[in-house]
Design a protein around this motif. Structure first.
Motif, PDB file in Angstrom:
ATOM      1  N   LEU A 150       0.884  -1.173   0.000  1.00 61.66           N
ATOM      2  CA  LEU A 150       0.000   0.000   0.000  1.00 61.66           C
ATOM      3  C   LEU A 150       0.922   1.224   0.000  1.00 61.66           C
ATOM      4  O   LEU A 150       1.458   1.596   1.034  1.00 61.66           O
ATOM      5  CB  LEU A 150      -0.900  -0.016   1.229  1.00 61.66           C
ATOM      6  N   TYR A 151       1.114   1.825  -1.174  1.00 64.69           N
ATOM      7  CA  TYR A 151       2.148   2.836  -1.334  1.00 64.69           C
ATOM      8  C   TYR A 151       1.564   4.231  -1.573  1.00 64.69           C
ATOM      9  O   TYR A 151       0.465   4.385  -2.103  1.00 64.69           O
ATOM     10  CB  TYR A 151       3.064   2.475  -2.507  1.00 64.69           C
ATOM     11  N   ASP A 152       2.345   5.229  -1.172  1.00 65.04           N
ATOM     12  CA  ASP A 152       2.021   6.641  -1.375  1.00 65.04           C
ATOM     13  C   ASP A 152       0.725   7.039  -0.664  1.00 65.04           C
ATOM     14  O   ASP A 152      -0.187   7.593  -1.257  1.00 65.04           O
ATOM     15  CB  ASP A 152       1.947   6.965  -2.872  1.00 65.04           C
ATOM     16  N   VAL A 153       0.668   6.746   0.645  1.00 67.15           N
ATOM     17  CA  VAL A 153      -0.519   7.078   1.441  1.00 67.15           C
ATOM     18  C   VAL A 153      -0.115   7.886   2.682  1.00 67.15           C
ATOM     19  O   VAL A 153      -0.627   7.676   3.780  1.00 67.15           O
ATOM     20  CB  VAL A 153      -1.295   5.804   1.858  1.00 67.15           C
ATOM     21  N   GLY A 154       0.812   8.827   2.505  1.00 68.17           N
ATOM     22  CA  GLY A 154       1.334   9.604   3.622  1.00 68.17           C
ATOM     23  C   GLY A 154       0.333  10.585   4.209  1.00 68.17           C
ATOM     24  O   GLY A 154      -0.764  10.812   3.667  1.00 68.17           O
ATOM     25  N   VAL A 155       0.737  11.199   5.320  1.00 68.26           N
ATOM     26  CA  VAL A 155      -0.191  12.040   6.089  1.00 68.26           C
ATOM     27  C   VAL A 155      -0.539  13.346   5.384  1.00 68.26           C
ATOM     28  O   VAL A 155      -1.498  14.015   5.776  1.00 68.26           O
ATOM     29  CB  VAL A 155       0.382  12.344   7.493  1.00 68.26           C
ATOM     30  N   ALA A 156       0.180  13.719   4.334  1.00 68.87           N
ATOM     31  CA  ALA A 156      -0.177  14.936   3.607  1.00 68.87           C
ATOM     32  C   ALA A 156      -1.512  14.786   2.879  1.00 68.87           C
ATOM     33  O   ALA A 156      -2.150  15.779   2.528  1.00 68.87           O
ATOM     34  CB  ALA A 156       0.926  15.297   2.609  1.00 68.87           C
ATOM     35  N   GLY A 157      -1.919  13.543   2.667  1.00 68.04           N
ATOM     36  CA  GLY A 157      -3.241  13.268   2.074  1.00 68.04           C
ATOM     37  C   GLY A 157      -3.840  12.081   2.800  1.00 68.04           C
ATOM     38  O   GLY A 157      -3.919  10.973   2.267  1.00 68.04           O
ATOM     39  N   LEU A 158      -4.243  12.291   4.032  1.00 67.50           N
ATOM     40  CA  LEU A 158      -4.626  11.209   4.930  1.00 67.50           C
ATOM     41  C   LEU A 158      -5.821  10.407   4.419  1.00 67.50           C
ATOM     42  O   LEU A 158      -5.986   9.236   4.765  1.00 67.50           O
ATOM     43  CB  LEU A 158      -4.931  11.780   6.314  1.00 67.50           C
ATOM     44  N   HIS A 159      -6.659  11.023   3.584  1.00 64.32           N
ATOM     45  CA  HIS A 159      -7.817  10.316   3.048  1.00 64.32           C
ATOM     46  C   HIS A 159      -7.412   9.091   2.237  1.00 64.32           C
ATOM     47  O   HIS A 159      -8.176   8.131   2.123  1.00 64.32           O
ATOM     48  CB  HIS A 159      -8.656  11.265   2.179  1.00 64.32           C
ATOM     49  N   ARG A 160      -6.207   9.128   1.650  1.00 62.31           N
ATOM     50  CA  ARG A 160      -5.727   7.978   0.871  1.00 62.31           C
ATOM     51  C   ARG A 160      -5.543   6.748   1.756  1.00 62.31           C
ATOM     52  O   ARG A 160      -5.720   5.615   1.307  1.00 62.31           O
ATOM     53  CB  ARG A 160      -4.400   8.327   0.177  1.00 62.31           C
ATOM     54  N   LEU A 161      -5.153   6.973   2.993  1.00 60.84           N
ATOM     55  CA  LEU A 161      -4.986   5.878   3.947  1.00 60.84           C
ATOM     56  C   LEU A 161      -6.322   5.460   4.552  1.00 60.84           C
ATOM     57  O   LEU A 161      -6.632   4.270   4.642  1.00 60.84           O
ATOM     58  CB  LEU A 161      -4.029   6.304   5.058  1.00 60.84           C
ATOM     59  N   LEU A 162      -7.121   6.428   4.956  1.00 57.51           N
ATOM     60  CA  LEU A 162      -8.369   6.135   5.652  1.00 57.51           C
ATOM     61  C   LEU A 162      -9.364   5.400   4.757  1.00 57.51           C
ATOM     62  O   LEU A 162     -10.235   4.677   5.251  1.00 57.51           O
ATOM     63  CB  LEU A 162      -8.991   7.427   6.181  1.00 57.51           C
ATOM     64  N   GLY A 163      -9.222   5.578   3.463  1.00 57.18           N
ATOM     65  CA  GLY A 163     -10.084   4.863   2.535  1.00 57.18           C
ATOM     66  C   GLY A 163      -9.714   3.400   2.368  1.00 57.18           C
ATOM     67  O   GLY A 163     -10.404   2.667   1.655  1.00 57.18           O
ATOM     68  N   ARG A 164      -8.656   2.962   3.041  1.00 57.15           N
ATOM     69  CA  ARG A 164      -8.198   1.571   2.922  1.00 57.15           C
ATOM     70  C   ARG A 164      -8.075   0.892   4.292  1.00 57.15           C
ATOM     71  O   ARG A 164      -7.210   0.044   4.504  1.00 57.15           O
ATOM     72  CB  ARG A 164      -6.855   1.538   2.193  1.00 57.15           C
ATOM     73  N   LEU A 165      -8.904   1.266   5.209  1.00 60.31           N
ATOM     74  CA  LEU A 165      -8.846   0.703   6.556  1.00 60.31           C
ATOM     75  C   LEU A 165      -9.033  -0.806   6.571  1.00 60.31           C
ATOM     76  O   LEU A 165      -8.424  -1.513   7.386  1.00 60.31           O
ATOM     77  CB  LEU A 165      -9.907   1.367   7.451  1.00 60.31           C
ATOM     78  N   VAL A 176       5.616  -0.020   8.174  1.00 63.98           N
ATOM     79  CA  VAL A 176       5.282   1.340   7.743  1.00 63.98           C
ATOM     80  C   VAL A 176       6.570   2.104   7.476  1.00 63.98           C
ATOM     81  O   VAL A 176       7.399   2.285   8.377  1.00 63.98           O
ATOM     82  CB  VAL A 176       4.433   2.072   8.799  1.00 63.98           C
ATOM     83  N   VAL A 177       6.740   2.546   6.238  1.00 63.10           N
ATOM     84  CA  VAL A 177       7.973   3.172   5.781  1.00 63.10           C
ATOM     85  C   VAL A 177       7.701   4.640   5.489  1.00 63.10           C
ATOM     86  O   VAL A 177       6.829   4.971   4.682  1.00 63.10           O
ATOM     87  CB  VAL A 177       8.486   2.467   4.501  1.00 63.10           C
ATOM     88  N   ALA A 178       8.449   5.533   6.140  1.00 62.74           N
ATOM     89  CA  ALA A 178       8.196   6.966   5.955  1.00 62.74           C
ATOM     90  C   ALA A 178       9.454   7.778   6.220  1.00 62.74           C
ATOM     91  O   ALA A 178      10.207   7.486   7.149  1.00 62.74           O
ATOM     92  CB  ALA A 178       7.074   7.434   6.874  1.00 62.74           C
ATOM     93  N   GLY A 179       9.624   8.813   5.409  1.00 64.01           N
ATOM     94  CA  GLY A 179      10.678   9.784   5.647  1.00 64.01           C
ATOM     95  C   GLY A 179      10.066  11.070   6.161  1.00 64.01           C
ATOM     96  O   GLY A 179       9.100  11.060   6.920  1.00 64.01           O
ATOM     97  N   MET A 180      10.638  12.212   5.750  1.00 60.22           N
ATOM     98  CA  MET A 180      10.162  13.526   6.210  1.00 60.22           C
ATOM     99  C   MET A 180      10.062  13.534   7.742  1.00 60.22           C
ATOM    100  O   MET A 180      11.032  13.293   8.427  1.00 60.22           O
ATOM    101  CB  MET A 180       8.820  13.876   5.550  1.00 60.22           C
ATOM    102  N   GLU A 181       8.844  13.762   8.293  1.00 56.43           N
ATOM    103  CA  GLU A 181       8.691  13.799   9.752  1.00 56.43           C
ATOM    104  C   GLU A 181       8.329  12.428  10.319  1.00 56.43           C
ATOM    105  O   GLU A 181       8.313  12.236  11.532  1.00 56.43           O
ATOM    106  CB  GLU A 181       7.636  14.841  10.157  1.00 56.43           C
ATOM    107  N   GLY A 182       8.022  11.441   9.475  1.00 56.59           N
ATOM    108  CA  GLY A 182       7.795  10.072   9.924  1.00 56.59           C
ATOM    109  C   GLY A 182       6.524   9.827  10.691  1.00 56.59           C
ATOM    110  O   GLY A 182       6.419   8.866  11.458  1.00 56.59           O
ATOM    111  N   ALA A 183       5.495  10.666  10.485  1.00 52.51           N
ATOM    112  CA  ALA A 183       4.283  10.573  11.302  1.00 52.51           C
ATOM    113  C   ALA A 183       3.388   9.392  10.936  1.00 52.51           C
ATOM    114  O   ALA A 183       2.532   8.988  11.739  1.00 52.51           O
ATOM    115  CB  ALA A 183       3.481  11.873  11.179  1.00 52.51           C
ATOM    116  N   LEU A 184       3.568   8.828   9.752  1.00 52.39           N
ATOM    117  CA  LEU A 184       2.646   7.798   9.278  1.00 52.39           C
ATOM    118  C   LEU A 184       2.596   6.582  10.207  1.00 52.39           C
ATOM    119  O   LEU A 184       1.535   5.986  10.397  1.00 52.39           O
ATOM    120  CB  LEU A 184       3.025   7.356   7.863  1.00 52.39           C
TER     121      LEU A 184
END
Length: 249
Positions: A150-165, A176-184
Protein backbone atom coordinates in the motif's frame (compact mmCIF):
# COMPACT_ATOMS: atom_id res chain seq x y z
CA UNK A 1 37.11 -26.89 5.90
CA UNK A 2 37.03 -25.91 2.22
CA UNK A 3 38.57 -29.24 1.20
CA UNK A 4 35.95 -31.08 3.27
CA UNK A 5 33.17 -29.16 1.54
CA UNK A 6 34.65 -29.90 -1.88
CA UNK A 7 34.84 -33.61 -1.02
CA UNK A 8 31.23 -33.54 0.19
CA UNK A 9 29.97 -31.92 -3.01
CA UNK A 10 32.02 -34.29 -5.15
CA UNK A 11 30.47 -37.27 -3.35
CA UNK A 12 26.99 -35.90 -4.06
CA UNK A 13 27.84 -35.39 -7.73
CA UNK A 14 29.23 -38.90 -8.07
CA UNK A 15 26.23 -40.44 -6.33
CA UNK A 16 28.09 -41.95 -3.39
CA UNK A 17 26.31 -39.57 -0.98
CA UNK A 18 22.67 -38.54 -1.11
CA UNK A 19 21.52 -34.94 -0.74
CA UNK A 20 19.86 -35.41 2.66
CA UNK A 21 23.00 -36.84 4.20
CA UNK A 22 25.08 -34.02 2.69
CA UNK A 23 22.73 -31.46 4.22
CA UNK A 24 23.00 -33.17 7.61
CA UNK A 25 26.80 -33.05 7.47
CA UNK A 26 26.78 -29.42 6.41
CA UNK A 27 24.59 -28.58 9.37
CA UNK A 28 27.01 -30.33 11.72
CA UNK A 29 29.95 -28.36 10.37
CA UNK A 30 28.18 -25.07 11.04
CA UNK A 31 30.48 -22.82 9.06
CA UNK A 32 32.92 -22.66 6.17
CA UNK A 33 36.14 -20.66 6.44
CA UNK A 34 36.80 -18.83 3.16
CA UNK A 35 39.61 -16.49 4.17
CA UNK A 36 37.67 -13.33 3.39
CA UNK A 37 34.59 -14.58 5.26
CA UNK A 38 33.44 -17.25 7.69
CA UNK A 39 30.20 -18.45 6.11
CA UNK A 40 27.54 -19.48 8.62
CA UNK A 41 26.10 -22.63 7.02
CA UNK A 42 24.06 -23.52 10.09
CA UNK A 43 22.01 -20.36 10.27
CA UNK A 44 19.00 -21.70 8.39
CA UNK A 45 18.71 -24.50 10.94
CA UNK A 46 18.99 -22.08 13.88
CA UNK A 47 16.99 -19.12 12.55
CA UNK A 48 14.74 -20.51 9.85
CA UNK A 49 16.51 -18.62 7.04
CA UNK A 50 20.09 -18.77 5.77
CA UNK A 51 22.74 -16.09 6.25
CA UNK A 52 21.88 -12.93 4.32
CA UNK A 53 24.76 -11.35 2.40
CA UNK A 54 25.35 -7.63 2.90
CA UNK A 55 27.03 -6.57 -0.35
CA UNK A 56 28.70 -3.19 0.37
CA UNK A 57 32.36 -3.65 1.24
CA UNK A 58 32.57 -6.95 -0.64
CA UNK A 59 33.76 -7.45 -4.21
CA UNK A 60 31.33 -8.88 -6.75
CA UNK A 61 33.35 -12.10 -6.87
CA UNK A 62 33.19 -12.44 -3.08
CA UNK A 63 29.42 -11.97 -3.06
CA UNK A 64 29.07 -14.48 -5.91
CA UNK A 65 31.13 -17.09 -4.06
CA UNK A 66 29.11 -16.68 -0.86
CA UNK A 67 25.85 -16.81 -2.81
CA UNK A 68 26.81 -19.91 -4.78
CA UNK A 69 27.94 -21.80 -1.68
CA UNK A 70 24.72 -21.02 0.15
CA UNK A 71 22.69 -21.99 -2.92
CA UNK A 72 23.93 -25.57 -2.67
CA UNK A 73 21.74 -26.32 0.34
CA UNK A 74 19.24 -23.44 0.53
CA UNK A 75 16.29 -22.87 -1.81
CA UNK A 76 15.86 -19.17 -0.95
CA UNK A 77 18.61 -16.57 -0.47
CA UNK A 78 19.05 -12.82 -0.15
CA UNK A 79 21.92 -10.46 -0.90
CA UNK A 80 21.11 -6.90 0.20
CA UNK A 81 22.22 -3.55 -1.26
CA UNK A 82 23.39 -5.28 -4.42
CA UNK A 83 24.40 -3.26 -7.47
CA UNK A 84 23.82 -4.45 -11.02
CA UNK A 85 27.53 -5.26 -11.23
CA UNK A 86 27.27 -7.47 -8.16
CA UNK A 87 24.16 -9.14 -9.57
CA UNK A 88 25.89 -9.97 -12.86
CA UNK A 89 28.61 -11.81 -10.92
CA UNK A 90 25.99 -13.62 -8.83
CA UNK A 91 24.00 -14.63 -11.90
CA UNK A 92 27.08 -16.10 -13.55
CA UNK A 93 27.58 -18.30 -10.51
CA UNK A 94 23.87 -19.05 -9.93
CA UNK A 95 21.85 -18.55 -13.14
CA UNK A 96 18.53 -18.85 -11.27
CA UNK A 97 19.29 -15.75 -9.22
CA UNK A 98 16.99 -12.75 -9.70
CA UNK A 99 17.42 -9.04 -9.10
CA UNK A 100 15.26 -6.10 -8.06
CA UNK A 101 16.91 -2.78 -8.93
CA UNK A 102 14.34 -0.90 -6.83
CA UNK A 103 14.89 -2.99 -3.70
CA UNK A 104 18.61 -3.45 -4.51
CA UNK A 105 18.26 -7.14 -3.74
CA UNK A 106 19.82 -10.11 -5.48
CA UNK A 107 17.84 -13.16 -4.49
CA UNK A 108 17.11 -16.82 -5.06
CA UNK A 109 13.45 -17.83 -4.78
CA UNK A 110 13.15 -21.51 -5.62
CA UNK A 111 10.68 -22.43 -2.90
CA UNK A 112 7.38 -20.59 -2.65
CA UNK A 113 4.70 -21.48 -0.10
CA UNK A 114 1.74 -23.46 -1.42
CA UNK A 115 -0.61 -22.09 1.25
CA UNK A 116 -0.27 -18.37 1.98
CA UNK A 117 0.62 -17.37 5.50
CA UNK A 118 -1.08 -14.48 7.25
CA UNK A 119 -0.54 -11.30 5.31
CA UNK A 120 2.28 -8.79 5.80
CA UNK A 121 1.24 -5.32 4.61
CA UNK A 122 3.99 -2.89 3.62
CA UNK A 123 2.81 0.72 3.73
CA UNK A 124 4.86 3.64 2.41
CA UNK A 125 4.31 7.35 2.92
CA UNK A 126 5.60 8.48 -0.47
CA UNK A 127 6.95 7.22 -3.77
CA UNK A 128 10.42 8.37 -2.72
CA UNK A 129 10.29 5.72 0.03
CA UNK A 130 9.84 2.88 -2.48
CA UNK A 131 13.43 1.50 -2.41
CA UNK A 132 13.21 0.87 1.34
CA UNK A 133 9.59 -0.33 1.15
CA UNK A 134 10.39 -2.78 -1.65
CA UNK A 135 13.43 -4.05 0.25
CA UNK A 136 11.10 -4.86 3.16
CA UNK A 137 8.38 -6.38 0.96
CA UNK A 138 10.67 -8.60 -1.11
CA UNK A 139 12.59 -9.74 1.97
CA UNK A 140 9.37 -10.91 3.62
CA UNK A 141 8.22 -12.61 0.40
CA UNK A 142 11.43 -14.56 -0.15
CA UNK A 143 11.27 -15.63 3.51
CA UNK A 144 7.88 -17.20 2.83
CA UNK A 145 5.28 -14.58 3.77
CA UNK A 146 2.35 -13.40 1.71
CA UNK A 147 2.91 -9.68 1.17
CA UNK A 148 0.66 -6.89 -0.01
CA UNK A 149 1.71 -3.31 -0.72
CA UNK A 150 0.00 0.00 0.00
CA UNK A 151 2.15 2.84 -1.33
CA UNK A 152 2.02 6.64 -1.38
CA UNK A 153 -0.52 7.08 1.44
CA UNK A 154 1.33 9.60 3.62
CA UNK A 155 -0.19 12.04 6.09
CA UNK A 156 -0.18 14.94 3.61
CA UNK A 157 -3.24 13.27 2.07
CA UNK A 158 -4.63 11.21 4.93
CA UNK A 159 -7.82 10.32 3.05
CA UNK A 160 -5.73 7.98 0.87
CA UNK A 161 -4.99 5.88 3.95
CA UNK A 162 -8.37 6.14 5.65
CA UNK A 163 -10.08 4.86 2.54
CA UNK A 164 -8.20 1.57 2.92
CA UNK A 165 -8.85 0.70 6.56
CA UNK A 166 -10.11 -2.77 5.65
CA UNK A 167 -6.77 -3.66 4.09
CA UNK A 168 -4.86 -2.31 7.08
CA UNK A 169 -6.90 -4.44 9.46
CA UNK A 170 -6.57 -7.63 7.41
CA UNK A 171 -2.80 -7.76 7.94
CA UNK A 172 -1.15 -9.88 10.61
CA UNK A 173 1.76 -7.44 10.83
CA UNK A 174 2.43 -4.09 9.14
CA UNK A 175 5.64 -2.44 8.00
CA UNK A 176 5.28 1.34 7.74
CA UNK A 177 7.97 3.17 5.78
CA UNK A 178 8.20 6.97 5.95
CA UNK A 179 10.68 9.78 5.65
CA UNK A 180 10.16 13.53 6.21
CA UNK A 181 8.69 13.80 9.75
CA UNK A 182 7.80 10.07 9.92
CA UNK A 183 4.28 10.57 11.30
CA UNK A 184 2.65 7.80 9.28
CA UNK A 185 3.73 5.04 11.67
CA UNK A 186 1.90 6.63 14.60
CA UNK A 187 -1.24 7.12 12.53
CA UNK A 188 -1.27 3.48 11.39
CA UNK A 189 -0.44 2.30 14.89
CA UNK A 190 -3.52 4.06 16.21
CA UNK A 191 -5.79 2.35 13.67
CA UNK A 192 -4.88 -1.33 13.91
CA UNK A 193 -4.71 -4.08 16.54
CA UNK A 194 -1.58 -5.58 15.00
CA UNK A 195 2.19 -5.12 15.42
CA UNK A 196 3.57 -2.18 13.45
CA UNK A 197 7.22 -2.08 12.42
CA UNK A 198 8.24 1.48 11.61
CA UNK A 199 11.05 2.20 9.17
CA UNK A 200 12.39 5.77 9.00
CA UNK A 201 13.92 6.67 5.66
CA UNK A 202 16.55 9.24 4.75
CA UNK A 203 14.06 10.99 2.45
CA UNK A 204 13.50 14.66 3.28
CA UNK A 205 14.86 18.19 3.23
CA UNK A 206 17.75 19.55 5.29
CA UNK A 207 16.24 19.52 8.77
CA UNK A 208 15.22 15.87 8.33
CA UNK A 209 18.92 15.15 8.95
CA UNK A 210 18.93 12.17 6.56
CA UNK A 211 16.24 10.32 8.46
CA UNK A 212 17.07 11.31 12.02
CA UNK A 213 13.91 13.42 12.35
CA UNK A 214 11.71 10.51 11.21
CA UNK A 215 13.59 8.12 13.50
CA UNK A 216 13.00 10.32 16.55
CA UNK A 217 9.32 10.77 15.70
CA UNK A 218 8.84 7.02 15.42
CA UNK A 219 10.75 6.30 18.61
CA UNK A 220 8.52 8.81 20.43
CA UNK A 221 5.26 7.48 18.98
CA UNK A 222 2.33 7.65 21.37
CA UNK A 223 0.66 4.73 19.58
CA UNK A 224 1.27 1.48 21.47
CA UNK A 225 2.53 -1.52 19.52
CA UNK A 226 4.94 0.37 17.25
CA UNK A 227 8.54 -0.89 17.09
CA UNK A 228 11.28 0.90 15.14
CA UNK A 229 14.24 -0.33 13.07
CA UNK A 230 17.20 1.68 11.83
CA UNK A 231 17.09 4.36 9.15
CA UNK A 232 16.54 2.86 5.66
CA UNK A 233 16.62 -0.68 7.10
CA UNK A 234 13.90 -2.21 4.97
CA UNK A 235 15.61 -5.58 5.15
CA UNK A 236 15.51 -5.64 8.95
CA UNK A 237 11.84 -4.71 8.96
CA UNK A 238 10.91 -7.33 6.36
CA UNK A 239 12.84 -10.02 8.20
CA UNK A 240 11.17 -9.21 11.52
CA UNK A 241 7.74 -9.00 9.91
CA UNK A 242 8.19 -12.46 8.43
CA UNK A 243 9.23 -13.93 11.79
CA UNK A 244 6.15 -12.40 13.45
CA UNK A 245 3.94 -13.61 10.62
CA UNK A 246 5.09 -17.21 11.15
CA UNK A 247 3.93 -17.17 14.77
CA UNK A 248 0.30 -17.39 13.68
CA UNK A 249 0.77 -20.65 11.76
Amino acid sequence: MEENLRALLTAVREGSLDVEEALRRLGEAGFVELGFACLDTGRAERRGFPEVIFCPGKTPDQVAELFSRLAVSNPNLLATRATRRVYRAVQQAVPEAEYSPTARLAYLWRERPVQPRGMVLVVSAGTADLPVAEEAALTAEVMGSRVERLYDVGVAGLHRLLGRLDRLRQARVLVVVAGMEGALASVVGGLVARPVIAVPTSVGYGASFRGLAALLTMLNSCAAGVAVVNIDNGFGAGYLASLINRLGD
